[in-house]
Design a protein around this motif. Structure first.
Motif, mmCIF file in Angstrom:
data_model
loop_
_atom_site.group_PDB
_atom_site.id
_atom_site.type_symbol
_atom_site.label_atom_id
_atom_site.label_comp_id
_atom_site.label_asym_id
_atom_site.label_seq_id
_atom_site.Cartn_x
_atom_site.Cartn_y
_atom_site.Cartn_z
ATOM 1 N N SER A 66 95.263 24.286 26.631
ATOM 2 C CA SER A 66 95.962 25.525 26.246
ATOM 3 C C SER A 66 96.167 26.377 27.491
ATOM 4 C CB SER A 66 95.143 26.302 25.208
ATOM 5 O OG SER A 66 93.887 26.666 25.751
ATOM 6 N N ASN A 67 96.857 27.504 27.329
ATOM 7 C CA ASN A 67 97.118 28.440 28.438
ATOM 8 C C ASN A 67 97.743 27.740 29.642
ATOM 9 O OD1 ASN A 67 96.024 30.645 27.035
ATOM 10 N ND2 ASN A 67 93.964 30.030 27.643
ATOM 11 N N ARG A 68 98.772 27.000 29.401
ATOM 12 C CA ARG A 68 99.373 26.191 30.466
ATOM 13 C C ARG A 68 100.023 27.028 31.562
ATOM 14 N NH1 ARG A 68 101.500 21.053 26.998
ATOM 15 N NH2 ARG A 68 99.468 20.055 26.951
ATOM 16 N N ILE A 69 100.629 28.126 31.224
ATOM 17 C CA ILE A 69 101.261 28.964 32.253
ATOM 18 C C ILE A 69 100.197 29.562 33.164
ATOM 19 C CG2 ILE A 69 102.624 31.058 32.627
ATOM 20 C CD1 ILE A 69 104.177 30.311 30.067
ATOM 21 N N LYS A 70 99.102 30.046 32.568
ATOM 22 C CA LYS A 70 98.004 30.590 33.375
ATOM 23 C C LYS A 70 97.357 29.501 34.223
ATOM 24 C CE LYS A 70 96.895 34.334 30.202
ATOM 25 N NZ LYS A 70 95.901 34.874 29.268
ATOM 26 N N THR A 71 97.241 28.317 33.651
ATOM 27 C CA THR A 71 96.678 27.191 34.405
ATOM 28 C C THR A 71 97.566 26.833 35.582
ATOM 29 O OG1 THR A 71 95.696 26.343 32.371
ATOM 30 C CG2 THR A 71 95.857 24.813 34.213
ATOM 31 N N ALA A 72 98.875 26.819 35.372
ATOM 32 C CA ALA A 72 99.808 26.507 36.458
ATOM 33 C C ALA A 72 99.682 27.535 37.578
ATOM 34 C CB ALA A 72 101.237 26.466 35.938
ATOM 35 N N ARG A 73 99.571 28.800 37.217
ATOM 36 C CA ARG A 73 99.431 29.848 38.236
ATOM 37 C C ARG A 73 98.120 29.720 38.993
ATOM 38 N NH1 ARG A 73 101.773 34.591 34.399
ATOM 39 N NH2 ARG A 73 103.968 34.030 34.615
ATOM 40 N N LEU A 74 97.037 29.433 38.272
ATOM 41 C CA LEU A 74 95.739 29.255 38.931
ATOM 42 C C LEU A 74 95.762 28.057 39.878
ATOM 43 C CD1 LEU A 74 92.750 30.067 39.207
ATOM 44 C CD2 LEU A 74 92.284 28.466 37.355
ATOM 45 N N LEU A 75 96.341 26.951 39.417
ATOM 46 C CA LEU A 75 96.443 25.772 40.285
ATOM 47 C C LEU A 75 97.313 26.060 41.507
ATOM 48 C CD1 LEU A 75 96.780 22.925 37.640
ATOM 49 C CD2 LEU A 75 94.822 23.382 39.135
ATOM 50 N N PHE A 76 98.354 26.861 41.327
ATOM 51 C CA PHE A 76 99.205 27.231 42.458
ATOM 52 C C PHE A 76 98.413 28.032 43.494
ATOM 53 C CE2 PHE A 76 102.307 30.195 44.430
ATOM 54 C CZ PHE A 76 103.026 29.248 45.146
#
Length: 138
Positions: A66-76
């Protein structure tokens, strides 16, 4: 329980995917032949770097439950931190190499030119990671 395991696997899956993609890419590249010239080799390495950044973000984000957009930002952000350290370490290594190899100017120029280009491959990696954060994860 499965969700916890998926959250734990986000970073290992992202790292593994971003390492496997260039290996596969270079394998197919060897099948095509190795002579591409200086510009061709630079463009090929830059494209591999771009896809490494994108695959890191995409694979890690799709692993998250879940929270894929937040995960993408954190990974970035993690990618940017890692790339800054790699750039500074590689540049520092090159400067030390330049000072230590002044005996043979020809060898020194060839070696440092390749190493300096390697330091700047962080730019396409960051661009690929940024492009992957803009992907629609719905």
């Amino acid at each position: 329980m499965i969700n916890y395991l998926r959250w734990i696997a986000v970073i290992p899956v992202a790292v593994l995917a971003s390492v496997i993609v260039p290996i596969i890419y270079k394998f197919f590249l060897k099948l095509l032949g190795s002579e591409h010239g200086v510009i061709g080799n630079f463009l090929l390495e830059a494209s591999v770097s771009f896809f490494m950044g994108a695959i890191f973000i995409l694979s890690g984000t799709y692993t998250a439950p879940s929270n894929r957009i937040k995960t993408a930002r954190l990974l970035f952000v993690l990618v940017l931190i890692a790339l800054i350290f790699l750039f500074l370490f590689n540049l520092n290594l090159n400067l030390n190499l330049n000072l230590n190899l002044n005996l043979n100017l020809n060898l020194n120029l060839n070696l440092n030119l390749n190493e300096y280009w390697a330091a700047f491959y962080v730019i396409p990696t960051a661009l690929g990671a940024y492009a992957a954060t803009k992907y629609n994860y719905s």
